[in-house]
Design an enzyme around this catalytic site. Structure first.
Site, PDB file in Angstrom:
ATOM      1  N   CYS A   2      47.492  37.743  26.840  1.00 43.96           N
ATOM      2  CA  CYS A   2      48.736  38.159  26.198  1.00 43.96           C
ATOM      3  C   CYS A   2      49.778  38.520  27.246  1.00 43.96           C
ATOM      4  O   CYS A   2      49.460  38.923  28.356  1.00 43.96           O
ATOM      5  CB  CYS A   2      48.499  39.399  25.347  1.00 43.96           C
ATOM      6  SG  CYS A   2      47.230  39.161  24.120  1.00 43.96           S
ATOM      7  N   ARG A  27      49.427  32.649  31.953  1.00 46.15           N
ATOM      8  CA  ARG A  27      48.349  33.552  31.525  1.00 46.15           C
ATOM      9  C   ARG A  27      47.532  32.972  30.379  1.00 46.15           C
ATOM     10  O   ARG A  27      46.484  33.507  30.034  1.00 46.15           O
ATOM     11  CB  ARG A  27      48.952  34.894  31.099  1.00 46.15           C
ATOM     12  CG  ARG A  27      49.797  35.561  32.163  1.00 46.15           C
ATOM     13  CD  ARG A  27      50.809  36.518  31.556  1.00 46.15           C
ATOM     14  NE  ARG A  27      50.176  37.727  31.123  1.00 46.15           N
ATOM     15  CZ  ARG A  27      50.085  38.856  31.844  1.00 46.15           C
ATOM     16  NH1 ARG A  27      50.596  38.867  33.053  1.00 46.15           N
ATOM     17  NH2 ARG A  27      49.507  39.923  31.379  1.00 46.15           N
ATOM     18  N   TRP A  74      46.994  35.856  23.075  1.00 46.03           N
ATOM     19  CA  TRP A  74      45.670  35.246  23.187  1.00 46.03           C
ATOM     20  C   TRP A  74      44.804  36.073  22.243  1.00 46.03           C
ATOM     21  O   TRP A  74      44.557  37.247  22.520  1.00 46.03           O
ATOM     22  CB  TRP A  74      45.152  35.294  24.617  1.00 46.03           C
ATOM     23  CG  TRP A  74      43.878  34.522  24.770  1.00 46.03           C
ATOM     24  CD1 TRP A  74      42.652  34.847  24.241  1.00 46.03           C
ATOM     25  CD2 TRP A  74      43.676  33.271  25.428  1.00 46.03           C
ATOM     26  NE1 TRP A  74      41.732  33.893  24.556  1.00 46.03           N
ATOM     27  CE2 TRP A  74      42.315  32.911  25.276  1.00 46.03           C
ATOM     28  CE3 TRP A  74      44.507  32.430  26.136  1.00 46.03           C
ATOM     29  CZ2 TRP A  74      41.785  31.735  25.815  1.00 46.03           C
ATOM     30  CZ3 TRP A  74      43.982  31.268  26.665  1.00 46.03           C
ATOM     31  CH2 TRP A  74      42.640  30.921  26.495  1.00 46.03           C
ATOM     32  N   ASN A  98      49.717  44.300  24.381  1.00 43.22           N
ATOM     33  CA  ASN A  98      48.775  43.583  25.239  1.00 43.22           C
ATOM     34  C   ASN A  98      47.610  44.524  25.488  1.00 43.22           C
ATOM     35  O   ASN A  98      47.788  45.587  26.069  1.00 43.22           O
ATOM     36  CB  ASN A  98      49.467  43.217  26.560  1.00 43.22           C
ATOM     37  CG  ASN A  98      48.495  42.613  27.552  1.00 43.22           C
ATOM     38  OD1 ASN A  98      47.430  42.158  27.163  1.00 43.22           O
ATOM     39  ND2 ASN A  98      48.861  42.634  28.828  1.00 43.22           N
ATOM     40  N   GLY A  99      46.417  44.179  25.004  1.00 45.59           N
ATOM     41  CA  GLY A  99      45.244  45.036  25.220  1.00 45.59           C
ATOM     42  C   GLY A  99      44.397  45.137  23.963  1.00 45.59           C
ATOM     43  O   GLY A  99      44.426  44.255  23.110  1.00 45.59           O
ATOM     44  N   LYS A 483      30.649  44.292  49.199  1.00 51.24           N
ATOM     45  CA  LYS A 483      32.060  44.700  49.243  1.00 51.24           C
ATOM     46  C   LYS A 483      32.334  45.517  50.502  1.00 51.24           C
ATOM     47  O   LYS A 483      33.296  45.297  51.217  1.00 51.24           O
ATOM     48  CB  LYS A 483      32.418  45.512  47.997  1.00 51.24           C
ATOM     49  CG  LYS A 483      32.576  44.708  46.725  1.00 51.24           C
ATOM     50  CD  LYS A 483      33.934  44.113  46.567  1.00 51.24           C
ATOM     51  CE  LYS A 483      34.062  42.631  46.736  1.00 51.24           C
ATOM     52  NZ  LYS A 483      33.084  41.686  46.411  1.00 51.24           N
ATOM     53  N   GLU A 486      31.980  43.409  53.814  1.00 54.25           N
ATOM     54  CA  GLU A 486      32.908  42.278  54.031  1.00 54.25           C
ATOM     55  C   GLU A 486      34.339  42.744  54.287  1.00 54.25           C
ATOM     56  O   GLU A 486      35.116  42.017  54.892  1.00 54.25           O
ATOM     57  CB  GLU A 486      32.851  41.286  52.886  1.00 54.25           C
ATOM     58  CG  GLU A 486      33.436  41.737  51.567  1.00 54.25           C
ATOM     59  CD  GLU A 486      33.437  40.611  50.526  1.00 54.25           C
ATOM     60  OE1 GLU A 486      33.661  39.454  50.892  1.00 54.25           O
ATOM     61  OE2 GLU A 486      33.201  40.915  49.353  1.00 54.25           O
ATOM     62  N   HIS A 502       8.934  51.467  50.060  1.00 54.19           N
ATOM     63  CA  HIS A 502       8.276  50.299  50.680  1.00 54.19           C
ATOM     64  C   HIS A 502       8.949  49.888  51.983  1.00 54.19           C
ATOM     65  O   HIS A 502       8.783  48.760  52.437  1.00 54.19           O
ATOM     66  CB  HIS A 502       8.262  49.142  49.672  1.00 54.19           C
ATOM     67  CG  HIS A 502       7.528  49.473  48.416  1.00 54.19           C
ATOM     68  ND1 HIS A 502       6.164  49.483  48.312  1.00 54.19           N
ATOM     69  CD2 HIS A 502       7.986  49.896  47.216  1.00 54.19           C
ATOM     70  CE1 HIS A 502       5.797  49.845  47.096  1.00 54.19           C
ATOM     71  NE2 HIS A 502       6.896  50.100  46.409  1.00 54.19           N
ATOM     72  N   LYS A 601      38.510  32.582  51.343  1.00 53.32           N
ATOM     73  CA  LYS A 601      38.462  32.878  49.908  1.00 53.32           C
ATOM     74  C   LYS A 601      37.508  31.900  49.205  1.00 53.32           C
ATOM     75  O   LYS A 601      36.826  32.254  48.281  1.00 53.32           O
ATOM     76  CB  LYS A 601      39.851  32.784  49.281  1.00 53.32           C
ATOM     77  CG  LYS A 601      39.894  33.114  47.793  1.00 53.32           C
ATOM     78  CD  LYS A 601      39.420  34.520  47.504  1.00 53.32           C
ATOM     79  CE  LYS A 601      39.338  34.820  46.033  1.00 53.32           C
ATOM     80  NZ  LYS A 601      38.652  36.132  45.793  1.00 53.32           N
TER      81      LYS A 601
END
Ligand code: AGP
Length: 606
Positions: A2, A27, A74, A98-99, A483, A486, A502, A601
């Site tokens: 949306c 979108r 949407w 929107n949501g 995360k 990197e 272990h 990427k």
């Protein structure tokens, strides 16, 4: 996904609204509409399908008002038909949204019992009736909106106009982004700066919980408690090509914050929250006839597959093989003829994943892929694709694409459980409703980042970090470690908490931060035992949980609170804390957060 726009213009605004909506077409949407205030009255035009259908309608039946709002929809609640298209309105107020409004059912029942007449299946329409009830009780639009907002539960962005008010628009932001554009004797609002680029480059981004009263002379912004606040006006660089960082320092930060919105949009493509049912496109195989499902991907996408293994096996009773693509492609494993292989990839171009897809096709497998780029190589070579609606992901470290991948996989696991006769209507509704709460839960975590900033400062001094998790939190421990390493270049390792004794327990001392991912589920107590083993050896524990640290009997060095979540969606919500931990640690390390050294990427070579 949306998109919402609004214009307080110098003349008729319908054309400007459609122009702004066209810049939000990237979108994705299935219907559109606009509304204006004309001679004190609200007028509305809506059309299914593409914006040209709305344009044709406006040519046949124009709107002339110079105050207006617009929306590309949407469908989340209710089919993509004209009666469900936004704006939704009564004779007093028109609203675009929107949501997700999670508590719309109880509000709708309350309003119908008081005589409100609904004309759509949407959650949005309850907002129009809530505000109308306040207006009819004598409130002015500002008070009416203030009281209505207090009743809403969920993640949303709103724009509203009012009959009889030609110089007024009220907007609100709770989890889904909203930008205000400053013009000369005119004002604008949009889901992002791209929508507003034709009108202005002076943009202020609302913060979570903000709502704003707009006139052509300016904007009065208030926070969730009604206190006046200021939001910086920045010069936007948004063009259709250059996605800008909004008011964030890095693309990664912006994309972490976009998650409530893009999860809502991705969900919308696979569930109907009006009926709490999954609605999956046709697949090239029948889950009921599968004896096994193969999943393969790389990096973060592989961790999404690991989470999915828990979901498919627990909720659909479907055995799953998961392997990283660079291993799968060379194992030459035997695959059931007519079986199914599912590939997950943000870019859709990862060489190892594509090669494994080709191996599985050669082995007679049905090929399904979850991608963020529909025209990618992996998408083109699949029998069917299930797109994530994360929007462009610029930061090399994957965040919103990961949680959108989890969203699609969760919907697919429910569909598999239904097809295999192990998920009935009641459980389906429970799991879909839990997914519908994720945007709000994520927005709650994102509301207070100070604990993450403080922890990032501490962790930036560490040499090694250990992440622990059990069950579907184990892959989140792995993702958290990835995360961190990197983007901050600090060595980190994720481990199944049950494996501590272990081997990894040998690492524990006062120099080893141990980050424990522990939703209060049926494995929580076992993870607490592992925490106690760490504490007994002087380890520094960071607890990420909805449980109070005091309930663990352990002294923790830091506590990152997460709201209580349904066990099914814990991996989605707990992904945000591990993203924020890595982000703030990297910021303190001074690394290139969006373009970490040595990384690309999309890894399009072996
Ligand atoms: C994620 O943070 C990494 N950038 C990386 O592991 C990535 O997930 C992996 O390369 C897979 O990429 P893909 O999703 O585009 O296939």
């Amino acid at each position: 996904m949306c998109g919402i726009v609004g214009v307080l213009g110098k003349g008729p605004v319908a054309e400007q609204l459609v122009d702004a909506l066209k810049r939000l077409e990237y979108r994705g949407y299935d219907s559109a509409g606009v509304a204006t205030v004309e001679n004190g009255h609200l007028g509305r035009r809506r059309a299914e399908g593409k914006l040209r259908n709305l344009e044709d309608l406006l040519k046949r039946s124009p709107l002339h008002g110079d105050t207006g709002i617009g929306h590309t929809r949407w469908a989340t609640h209710g089919k993509p038909i004209e009666s469900n298209a936004h704006p939704h309105m009564t004779d007093l107020v028109s609203v675009v949204h929107n949501g997700i409004i999670e508590n719309f059912r109880e509000l709708k029942e309350e309003l119908i019992a008081q005589g409100a007449v609904f004309t759509s299946d949407t959650d949005t329409e309850v907002i129009a009736h809530l505000i109308t009830r306040e207006l009819r009780a004598g409130s002015d639009p500002i008070r009416a909106v203030y009281h209505a907002l207090k009743r809403l539960k969920g993640a949303f962005a709103l724009a509203m106009i009012f009959a009889g008010f030609n110089d007024l628009m009220i907007v609100a932001r709770q989890g889904s982004p909203l930008a205000i554009g400053y013009g000369k004797d005119e004002m604008f609002v949009g889901s992002d700066a791209i929508a507003l680029a034709p009108f202005t480059d002076e943009i202020a981004y609302l913060e979570d919980g903000d709502w704003a009263v707009m006139t052509r002379k300016g904007v009065a912004i208030r926070d969730r408690n009604g206190n006046a606040v200021e939001r910086a006006i920045t010069r936007s660089l948004a063009t259709a090509l250059l996605v800008d960082k909004g008011n964030h320092r890095h693309f990664m930060a912006k994309e972490i914050h976009e998650q409530p919105e893009v999860i809502g949009h991705t969900l919308a493509a696979y569930v109907d929250l009006a009926t709490n049912r999954v609605d999956i496109p046709a697949l090239p195989f029948d889950f009921a006839r599968l004896t096994r499902l193969s999943l393969s991907a790389c990096g973060t996408a592989f961790y999404a597959c690991l989470v999915a293994k828990y979901w498919f096996e627990r909720w659909a009773k479907l055995p799953v093989d998961v392997d990283i693509a660079s291993e799968f492609r060379y194992r030459e494993t035997a695959l059931d003829t007519g079986g199914a292989a599912l590939f997950v990839s943000q870019s859709g171009e990862t060489a190892d994943t594509l090669a494994t897809l080709r191996y599985c096709r050669a082995q007679g497998q049905h090929i399904l892929s979850i991608v963020n780029v529909r025209e990618s190589s992996i998408a083109r070579e699949s029998d069917a694709i299930l797109p994530t609606l994360a929007g462009p992901e610029i930061g090399v470290a994957s965040t919103k694409a990961f949680t959108c991948q989890l969203t699609v996989l969760a919907c697919l696991a429910i569909a598999a459980g239904k097809a295999r006769g192990v998920i009935g209507p009641a459980l389906e509704a429970e799991l879909v409703q839990a997914l519908g709460e994720v945007p709000r839960l994520m927005a709650t975590v994102l509301r207070d980042e100070k604990p993450y900033e403080a922890l990032g400062h501490q962790l930036s001094k560490a040499r090694d970090v250990l992440y622990l998790g059990r069950g579907s939190s184990y892959p989140i421990a792995l993702e958290g470690a990835l995360k961190l390493k990197e983007i901050s270049y600090i060595h980190a390792e994720g481990y199944a908490a049950g494996e501590l004794k272990h081997g990894p327990i040998a690492l524990i001392d006062e120099n080893m931060p141990v980050i424990v991912i522990a939703p209060r589920d049926d494995l929580f107590d076992k993870t607490v035992s592992n925490m106690q083993e760490v504490a007994a050896r002087g380890g520094r524990i960071v607890l990420v949980s909805d449980a109070d640290p005091s309930s663990t009997g352990c002294a923790v060095a830091a506590y990152l609170a997460v709201p209580p979540v349904h066990r099914f969606v814990a991996p989605l919500v707990y992904a945000v804390p591990v993203q924020l931990i890595a982000y703030y640690t990297a910021v303190f390390m001074g690394t290139d957060v969006d373009q970490p050294r040595n990384l690309a990427k999309s890894v399009t070579v072996e």
